[in-house]
Design an enzyme around this catalytic site. Structure first.
Site, PDB file in Angstrom:
ATOM      1  N   ARG A 156       3.287  -0.239  36.505  1.00  0.00           N
ATOM      2  CA  ARG A 156       2.475  -0.042  37.709  1.00  0.00           C
ATOM      3  C   ARG A 156       3.309  -0.256  38.959  1.00  0.00           C
ATOM      4  NH1 ARG A 156      -3.470  -2.791  36.773  1.00  0.00           N
ATOM      5  NH2 ARG A 156      -4.124  -1.430  35.087  1.00  0.00           N
ATOM      6  N   ARG A 199       8.240   4.876  45.839  1.00  0.00           N
ATOM      7  CA  ARG A 199       7.939   5.750  44.696  1.00  0.00           C
ATOM      8  C   ARG A 199       9.187   5.986  43.854  1.00  0.00           C
ATOM      9  NH1 ARG A 199       5.014  11.104  45.733  1.00  0.00           N
ATOM     10  NH2 ARG A 199       4.630  11.030  43.520  1.00  0.00           N
ATOM     11  N   ASN A 220       1.387   8.195  35.834  1.00  0.00           N
ATOM     12  CA  ASN A 220       1.717   8.582  37.216  1.00  0.00           C
ATOM     13  C   ASN A 220       3.055   8.026  37.681  1.00  0.00           C
ATOM     14  OD1 ASN A 220      -0.331  10.303  38.177  1.00  0.00           O
ATOM     15  ND2 ASN A 220      -1.766   8.587  38.201  1.00  0.00           N
ATOM     16  N   ARG A 277     -12.929  16.803  40.263  1.00  0.00           N
ATOM     17  CA  ARG A 277     -13.504  16.027  41.375  1.00  0.00           C
ATOM     18  C   ARG A 277     -13.978  16.970  42.485  1.00  0.00           C
ATOM     19  NH1 ARG A 277      -8.656  11.636  41.007  1.00  0.00           N
ATOM     20  NH2 ARG A 277      -9.788   9.949  39.969  1.00  0.00           N
ATOM     21  N   HIS A 284      -0.378  16.439  41.854  1.00  0.00           N
ATOM     22  CA  HIS A 284      -1.546  15.595  41.574  1.00  0.00           C
ATOM     23  C   HIS A 284      -1.504  14.443  42.565  1.00  0.00           C
ATOM     24  CE1 HIS A 284      -4.427  12.993  39.663  1.00  0.00           C
ATOM     25  NE2 HIS A 284      -3.511  12.092  39.364  1.00  0.00           N
ATOM     26  N   THR A 320      -8.713   3.523  37.657  1.00  0.00           N
ATOM     27  CA  THR A 320      -9.576   4.645  37.256  1.00  0.00           C
ATOM     28  C   THR A 320      -9.316   4.884  35.771  1.00  0.00           C
ATOM     29  OG1 THR A 320      -7.968   6.412  37.637  1.00  0.00           O
ATOM     30  CG2 THR A 320      -9.280   5.741  39.528  1.00  0.00           C
TER      31      THR A 320
END
Length: 333
Positions: free
Chosen positions: A99, A106, A138, A169, A193, A248
């Site tokens: 995480r 990034r 991710n 979404r 994304h 999520t």
């Protein structure tokens, strides 16, 4: 003396030892388990394998799912930290990764995930050389590129979950605005994304009726109905859910099961997933972005040539440049 089992059962032929439709989920965190439960709920595999480095958590999740076997149509649920348990998988879903820490760039996050993937990906290929890999971790577009590089697989067998969820979404929010079910609200979110995704307003329609023809300002700052806010909500919704519940998982789990259904059942459906876009829309580097792709049992077999407006193409190229600026500095690929 014969056992109870021998008295009960007369064998006619030996059982098949190789599964027909095996799926592996790597990583049993919130997202991995939501994927696993969604896949089981749709009865998409005859064997489900789970892999993680946390042995107690892994065993606990496996047992919990096994105890629900009566209510499922999946013959076998297995788990181990040893990747031998994943052998003969048709599709491997990768949800593992580290995480982002507070204040971490990034690039630094991606580099740490590269180091994780350098262990995971060769193990997957060792035991399932013919599999399709679906990357969910991710930042998904960059990690799909990383997986493609590390795996040596052809690009049609390395797919990122990409904008399948962003588009879902978008269609949900559109449906709320119009009072029509999301399946009848058509619209595509493409590109990266996340933050720099592209809403293709020119293609938004209900029953073939172009909404931009009814409202030419749709998606622009001139629009009194503020449809542009819908795309903004798509981008911000993940952050909002994370703020509220910490992560999520359900929607991405449903999204992954939806993609698996297309491939396991050889449906040839068109879905917005991350693929190698070099040579398309003037993009010159090896980056992965979401475009409308045809998925089948072979993986990602075609890309639909969507007619994009100049500003949409410019946004796609900008996304590609952003991703490449991070990818080009990655080490050990």
């Amino acid at each position: 003396m014969a056992t109870l089992k021998e008295k009960l059962i007369t064998h006619i032929a030996s059982e098949s030892t190789i599964p027909n439709n095996k799926v592996t989920v790597v990583g049993v965190g919130q997202v991995g388990m939501a994927c696993a439960v969604s896949i089981l709920g749709k009865s998409l595999c005859d064997e489900l394998a789970l892999v993680d480095v946390l042995e107690d958590k892994l065993k606990g999740e496996m047992m919990d799912l096994q105890h629900g076997s009566l209510f499922l149509q999946t013959h076998k649920i297995v788990a181990d930290k040893d990747y031998a348990v994943t052998a003969n998988s048709k599709i491997v879903v990768v949800t593992a990764g580290v995480r982002q820490q507070e204040g971490e760039s990034r690039l630094n996050l991606v580099q740490r995930n590269v180091n994780v993937f350098k262990f995971i990906i060769p193990q997957i290929i060792k035991y399932s050389p013919d599999c399709i890999i679906l990357v969910v971790s991710n930042p998904v577009d960059i990690l799909t590129y990383v997986t493609w590089k590390l795996s040596g697989l052809p690009k049609h067998r390395v797919i990122g979950s990409g904008c399948n969820l962003d588009s879902a979404r978008f269609r949900y929010l559109m449906s709320e605005k119009l009072g029509i079910h999301p399946s009848s609200c058509h619209g595509w979110i493409l590109g990266e994304h996340g933050d720099s995704s592209v809403a293709v307003w020119s293609g938004v329609n209900v029953a073939g009726v172009s909404l931009q023809e009814l409202n030419p300002a749709m998606g622009t700052d001139r629009d009194s109905e503020k449809w542009k806010e819908v795309h903004k909500q798509v981008v911000e919704s993940a952050y909002e859910v994370i703020k509220l519940k910490g992560y999520t998982n359900w929607a991405i789990g449903f999204s992954v099961a939806d993609l698996l259904e297309t491939m396991m059942k050889n449906l040839n459906r068109v879905q917005p997933v991350s693929t190698m876009v070099k040579g398309m829309y003037g993009i010159e580097n090896e980056v992965f972005l979401s475009l409308p792709c045809v998925l089948s049992a072979s993986g990602l077999t075609s890309v639909i040539n969507q007619k994009l407006k100049d500003d949409e193409v410019a946004q796609l190229r900008s996304s590609a440049d952003t991703l490449w600026s991070i990818q080009k500095d990655l080490k050990d690929l």
